[in-house]
Design an enzyme around this catalytic site. Structure first.
Site, PDB file in Angstrom:
ATOM      1  N   GLY A   1       1.198  -1.653   0.282  1.00 48.28           N
ATOM      2  CA  GLY A   1      -0.026  -0.113   0.223  1.00 48.28           C
ATOM      3  C   GLY A   1       1.129   0.984   0.209  1.00 48.28           C
TER       4      GLY A   1
ATOM      5  N   HIS B   1       2.126   4.678  -5.048  1.00 48.03           N
ATOM      6  CA  HIS B   1       2.766   6.089  -5.776  1.00 48.03           C
ATOM      7  C   HIS B   1       3.351   5.970  -7.456  1.00 48.03           C
ATOM      8  CE1 HIS B   1       6.563   3.779  -5.102  1.00 48.03           C
ATOM      9  NE2 HIS B   1       6.789   3.771  -4.605  1.00 48.03           N
TER      10      HIS B   1
ATOM     11  N   GLY C   1       5.947   4.970  -8.681  1.00 48.19           N
ATOM     12  CA  GLY C   1       6.600   3.705  -8.564  1.00 48.19           C
ATOM     13  C   GLY C   1       6.013   2.251  -8.808  1.00 48.19           C
ATOM     14  N   HIS C   2       4.166   2.082  -8.073  1.00 48.48           N
ATOM     15  CA  HIS C   2       3.410   1.493  -8.119  1.00 48.48           C
ATOM     16  C   HIS C   2       2.435   1.183  -8.966  1.00 48.48           C
ATOM     17  CE1 HIS C   2       3.868   0.922  -3.683  1.00 48.48           C
ATOM     18  NE2 HIS C   2       4.910   0.677  -3.931  1.00 48.48           N
TER      19      HIS C   2
ATOM     20  N   GLN D   1       7.311  -9.433   7.324  1.00 51.90           N
ATOM     21  CA  GLN D   1       9.225  -8.389   7.518  1.00 51.90           C
ATOM     22  C   GLN D   1       9.868  -7.301   7.816  1.00 51.90           C
ATOM     23  OE1 GLN D   1       7.205  -8.200   3.238  1.00 51.90           O
ATOM     24  NE2 GLN D   1       8.175  -6.743   3.251  1.00 51.90           N
TER      25      GLN D   1
ATOM     26  N   ASP E   1      13.849  -2.459  -4.807  1.00 51.07           N
ATOM     27  CA  ASP E   1      14.257  -3.390  -4.221  1.00 51.07           C
ATOM     28  C   ASP E   1      15.518  -4.913  -4.751  1.00 51.07           C
ATOM     29  OD1 ASP E   1      13.024  -2.858  -1.697  1.00 51.07           O
ATOM     30  OD2 ASP E   1      11.244  -2.241  -3.032  1.00 51.07           O
TER      31      ASP E   1
ATOM     32  N   SER F   1       7.293   4.044  -0.518  1.00 52.75           N
ATOM     33  CA  SER F   1       6.211   4.453   0.130  1.00 52.75           C
ATOM     34  C   SER F   1       6.433   5.551   1.755  1.00 52.75           C
ATOM     35  CB  SER F   1       5.437   3.218   0.739  1.00 52.75           C
ATOM     36  OG  SER F   1       5.342   2.968  -0.297  1.00 52.75           O
ATOM     37  N   ARG F   2       7.803   5.410   1.684  1.00 60.50           N
ATOM     38  CA  ARG F   2       8.444   5.854   3.288  1.00 60.50           C
ATOM     39  C   ARG F   2       8.531   7.016   2.927  1.00 60.50           C
ATOM     40  NH1 ARG F   2      10.735   1.502   6.564  1.00 60.50           N
ATOM     41  NH2 ARG F   2      10.009  -0.266   5.242  1.00 60.50           N
TER      42      ARG F   2
HETATM   43  O1  PAF Z   1       7.712  -4.630  -1.871  1.00 62.88           O
HETATM   44  C1  PAF Z   1       6.887  -4.916  -1.465  1.00 62.88           C
HETATM   45  O2  PAF Z   1       6.662  -4.213  -0.669  1.00 62.88           O
HETATM   46  C2  PAF Z   1       6.968  -6.023   0.288  1.00 62.88           C
HETATM   47  O3  PAF Z   1       7.892  -6.428   0.528  1.00 62.88           O
HETATM   48  C3  PAF Z   1       6.108  -7.185  -1.050  1.00 62.88           C
HETATM   49  C4  PAF Z   1       6.786  -7.633  -1.999  1.00 62.88           C
HETATM   50  C5  PAF Z   1       4.656  -6.800  -1.269  1.00 62.88           C
HETATM   51  C6  PAF Z   1       6.142  -8.283   0.303  1.00 62.88           C
HETATM   52  O4  PAF Z   1       5.364  -7.595   1.282  1.00 62.88           O
END
Ligand code: PAF
Length: 286
Positions: free
Chosen positions: A31, A34, A36-37, A61, A153, A189-190
């Site tokens: 969630g 932005h 990027g997503h 995580q 990432d 997102s940060r």
């Molecule tokens: O990259 C992320 O936002 C998270 O690590 C993911 C892949 C959605 C897993 O929770």
């Protein structure tokens, strides 16, 4: 666009999509979406007949409870952005529906072949275990043909590729380029947690990374690492956690530019931890 949080309903819906013979493109997210997503969703929509986005802040995580608590949750704005981008289905489950009490407290059994021991893995113990745990669960629920991940990432992406190979999953992983703000700051997102002043300061991270590309091939990777760290140290408000130049395939420390290399960095801007990376030119040796 449909929004489902209930697992049984979600499974039923996916079964229907499969029965209709549609290919599924999947973008897993936490969630706080932005641009990027948005670029991942656009690609998933173009390349597949049905587009699924999951929104789930995965507790397993996070190795820092404050980080988990402070992670932005913006479901309403996310829904609007996905509606505009053109997604077919949002899957937004609750933690209690995804994990049993046992699963949430136990380590997921997976051989990372050392990919989890460096960089992010070294500073965020258990992080990738949680990532593999949730992504493998989501893959089995969504059953996508293709799944889309951002290169920001970088290490996560390398681990997802390994996971798909090791678990023999019939899913194509699509690597998508980093999307940057006009200042060069990698979209994250940060970034929401940065003040306007911090946003300006944080833009120096990518500026230094881009400049370090000029070190190839004259300086060694090790000298480049030292320079990047020293440059960022000079900037008030930034603190480097790590900067590594690694072989982009096995993530081991790169010794020369003849390997495919990526420079990966984690920097604190105040309390906000930001990551970014840059590819260096590969030099062929005779
Ligand atoms: O990259 C992320 O936002 C998270 O690590 C993911 C892949 C959605 C897993 O929770």
């Amino acid at each position: 666009m449909k929004i489902i949080s209930n697992i049984a309903e979600f499974k039923e819906h996916i079964a229907q999509v499969k029965q209709n013979g549609l290919t599924i493109g999947f973008v897993p997210t936490m969630g706080a979406l932005h641009a990027g997503h948005q670029s991942l969703v656009e690609k998933a929509r173009i390349e597949n007949e049905y587009c699924v986005v999951s929104i789930f802040v995965n507790p397993t995580q996070f190795n820092n409870i404050t980080d988990l608590a402070k992670y932005p949750r913006t479901l309403e704005a996310d829904t609007q952005l996905l509606e505009e981008t053109g997604c077919d289905l949002i899957f937004a489950p609750e933690s209690k529906d995804i994990y049993s009490d046992n699963e949430i407290s136990q380590t997921f059994d997976f051989d990372f072949k050392g990919l989890d021991k460096v960089m992010e893995g070294q500073f965020r113990p258990g992080h990738f275990n949680g990532v593999v745990q949730i992504v493998s669960k989501l893959f089995s629920l969504v059953q996508p043909d293709k799944s889309y991940f951002g290169e920001k990432d970088f290490q996560q992406l390398a681990i997802i590729h390994l996971m798909v190979k090791e678990l023999n999953l019939n899913i194509e992983i699509i690597d998508c380029p980093i999307v940057r703000e006009a200042s060069g700051l990698a979209m994250s997102s940060r970034n929401e947690r940065l003040s306007p002043e911090q946003r300006i300061i944080a833009a120096n991270i990518s500026k230094v990374l881009f400049e370090s590309r000029n070190f190839v091939p004259e300086k060694l990777p090790k000298e480049t690492i030292d320079w990047v760290k020293a440059e960022i140290k000079l900037i008030d408000g930034l603190e480097v956690e790590y900067f590594e130049i690694a072989n982009s395939i096995n993530l081991k420390t790169a010794k020369s530019w003849s390997e495919p290399t990526v420079g990966c960095i984690a920097v604190f801007c105040g309390e906000v931890r930001l990551i970014d990376n840059i590819r260096y030119k590969q030099i062929s040796v005779e």
